[in-house]
Write an enzyme that holds these catalytic residues in place. Structure first.
Site, short mmCIF file in Angstrom:
data_model
loop_
_atom_site.label_atom_id
_atom_site.label_comp_id
_atom_site.label_asym_id
_atom_site.label_seq_id
_atom_site.Cartn_x
_atom_site.Cartn_y
_atom_site.Cartn_z
N LYS A 23 15.84 13.86 -19.38
CA LYS A 23 14.56 13.70 -20.05
C LYS A 23 14.73 12.90 -21.36
O LYS A 23 15.86 12.69 -21.82
CB LYS A 23 13.98 15.09 -20.32
CG LYS A 23 13.74 15.91 -19.04
CD LYS A 23 13.13 17.27 -19.35
CE LYS A 23 13.01 18.12 -18.09
NZ LYS A 23 12.32 19.40 -18.36
N TYR A 75 5.18 16.79 -11.92
CA TYR A 75 4.97 18.18 -12.38
C TYR A 75 3.70 18.81 -11.82
O TYR A 75 3.21 19.80 -12.38
CB TYR A 75 4.96 18.22 -13.91
CG TYR A 75 6.34 18.15 -14.51
CD1 TYR A 75 7.33 19.06 -14.15
CD2 TYR A 75 6.66 17.17 -15.45
CE1 TYR A 75 8.60 19.00 -14.70
CE2 TYR A 75 7.93 17.11 -16.01
CZ TYR A 75 8.89 18.03 -15.63
OH TYR A 75 10.15 17.98 -16.18
N PHE A 125 1.18 24.62 -20.82
CA PHE A 125 2.07 23.60 -21.40
C PHE A 125 2.02 22.26 -20.65
O PHE A 125 2.74 21.34 -21.01
CB PHE A 125 3.51 24.13 -21.46
CG PHE A 125 4.09 24.56 -20.13
CD1 PHE A 125 4.56 23.63 -19.22
CD2 PHE A 125 4.16 25.91 -19.80
CE1 PHE A 125 5.10 24.03 -18.00
CE2 PHE A 125 4.70 26.32 -18.58
CZ PHE A 125 5.17 25.37 -17.68
N ARG A 158 21.39 22.94 -9.97
CA ARG A 158 20.62 23.93 -10.73
C ARG A 158 21.55 24.85 -11.51
O ARG A 158 21.29 25.20 -12.66
CB ARG A 158 19.74 24.75 -9.79
CG ARG A 158 18.67 23.94 -9.08
CD ARG A 158 17.46 23.67 -9.91
NE ARG A 158 16.68 24.85 -10.17
CZ ARG A 158 15.50 24.85 -10.81
NH1 ARG A 158 14.99 23.70 -11.25
NH2 ARG A 158 14.86 25.95 -11.02
N THR A 203 15.83 27.56 -17.18
CA THR A 203 14.80 26.69 -17.77
C THR A 203 14.82 26.75 -19.30
O THR A 203 14.75 25.72 -19.97
CB THR A 203 13.40 27.09 -17.26
OG1 THR A 203 13.40 26.94 -15.84
CG2 THR A 203 12.31 26.20 -17.84
N ARG A 246 22.17 22.90 -20.19
CA ARG A 246 21.20 23.39 -21.19
C ARG A 246 21.83 24.41 -22.13
O ARG A 246 21.52 24.45 -23.32
CB ARG A 246 19.98 23.99 -20.49
CG ARG A 246 19.09 22.93 -19.81
CD ARG A 246 18.02 23.61 -18.98
NE ARG A 246 17.11 22.67 -18.34
CZ ARG A 246 16.38 22.97 -17.27
NH1 ARG A 246 16.46 24.17 -16.73
NH2 ARG A 246 15.56 22.08 -16.75
N ASN A 268 14.29 20.55 -22.86
CA ASN A 268 15.45 21.17 -22.19
C ASN A 268 16.34 20.17 -21.45
O ASN A 268 17.03 20.50 -20.50
CB ASN A 268 15.02 22.33 -21.31
CG ASN A 268 14.13 21.92 -20.15
OD1 ASN A 268 13.82 20.74 -20.01
ND2 ASN A 268 13.74 22.87 -19.32
N HIS A 294 16.14 17.74 -15.77
CA HIS A 294 15.42 18.37 -14.66
C HIS A 294 16.25 18.24 -13.39
O HIS A 294 16.88 17.21 -13.17
CB HIS A 294 14.07 17.66 -14.44
CG HIS A 294 13.43 18.00 -13.13
ND1 HIS A 294 12.61 19.09 -12.98
CD2 HIS A 294 13.53 17.41 -11.90
CE1 HIS A 294 12.22 19.15 -11.70
NE2 HIS A 294 12.76 18.14 -11.04
N GLU A 347 10.58 14.64 -4.65
CA GLU A 347 10.87 13.99 -5.93
C GLU A 347 11.66 12.70 -5.74
O GLU A 347 11.39 11.70 -6.42
CB GLU A 347 11.62 14.98 -6.85
CG GLU A 347 10.71 16.14 -7.28
CD GLU A 347 11.43 17.31 -7.92
OE1 GLU A 347 12.67 17.26 -8.10
OE2 GLU A 347 10.73 18.30 -8.25
#
Ligand code: CMP
Length: 144
Positions: free
Chosen positions: A10, A50, A58, A86, A92, A103, A113, A116, A127
């Site tokens: 990100k 998203y 949010f 993951r 998250t 993270r 964070n 993704h 995706e």
């Protein structure tokens, strides 16, 4: 062996200079980079990506954050890559992520964070198709 997952660094991760560190972690784990590009996502792309969060409070902040600067979009391939990515990324909320995860090692803020990763085989498929054209991904022929 050919399981593929979508990973995006990100804008905060890119701005903080974590691209090399993150790519290195996936390479050292044994995964193969089959797609890579840096883009500032359009609002349309961000909202589609998203989509499942569109009713969340949010959501608009998330979309404006993810479109605020360059994102490094990647497709990684290898055995168990969806679940393992993951695990390598962590929870998250970076404050709930174990040290040793991306993270857990580099973040403190759920809205910033860093990275993704697709949460399921269906999400990975969706995706990857959303962010990449098939001609932008390596094929087995090219790799061998
Ligand atoms: P990601 O794994 O990209 O998937 C959904 C994103 O929504 C998540 O990472 C966070 O960046 C963001 N998110 C989840 N919960 C919150 C929250 N409470 N406040 C702000 N952003 C959130």
């Amino acid at each position: 062996n050919d399981e593929r997952t979508f990973i995006a660094i990100k804008p905060d991760g890119v701005a903080r200079g974590l691209v090399g560190e993150i790519i290195s972690r996936f390479q050292r784990k044994g995964y193969t980079l089959v797609g890579l590009k840096q883009v500032v996502p359009s609002k349309d792309l961000a909202e589609s990506h998203y989509e499942e969060h569109k009713e969340r409070p949010f959501f608009s902040g998330l979309v404006s954050f993810i479109t605020s600067g360059p994102v490094v979009a990647m497709v990684w391939e290898g055995k168990g890559s969806i679940a393992m990515a993951r695990a390598m990324i962590g929870a998250t909320n970076p404050l709930a992520s174990a040290p040793g995860t991306i993270r857990g090692d580099f973040g403190v803020d759920v809205g910033r964070n860093i990275i993704h990763g697709s949460d399921s085989a269906d999400s990975a498929k969706r995706e990857i198709a959303l962010w990449f054209k098939s001609c932008e991904l390596l094929t087995e022929v090219v790799r061998s």
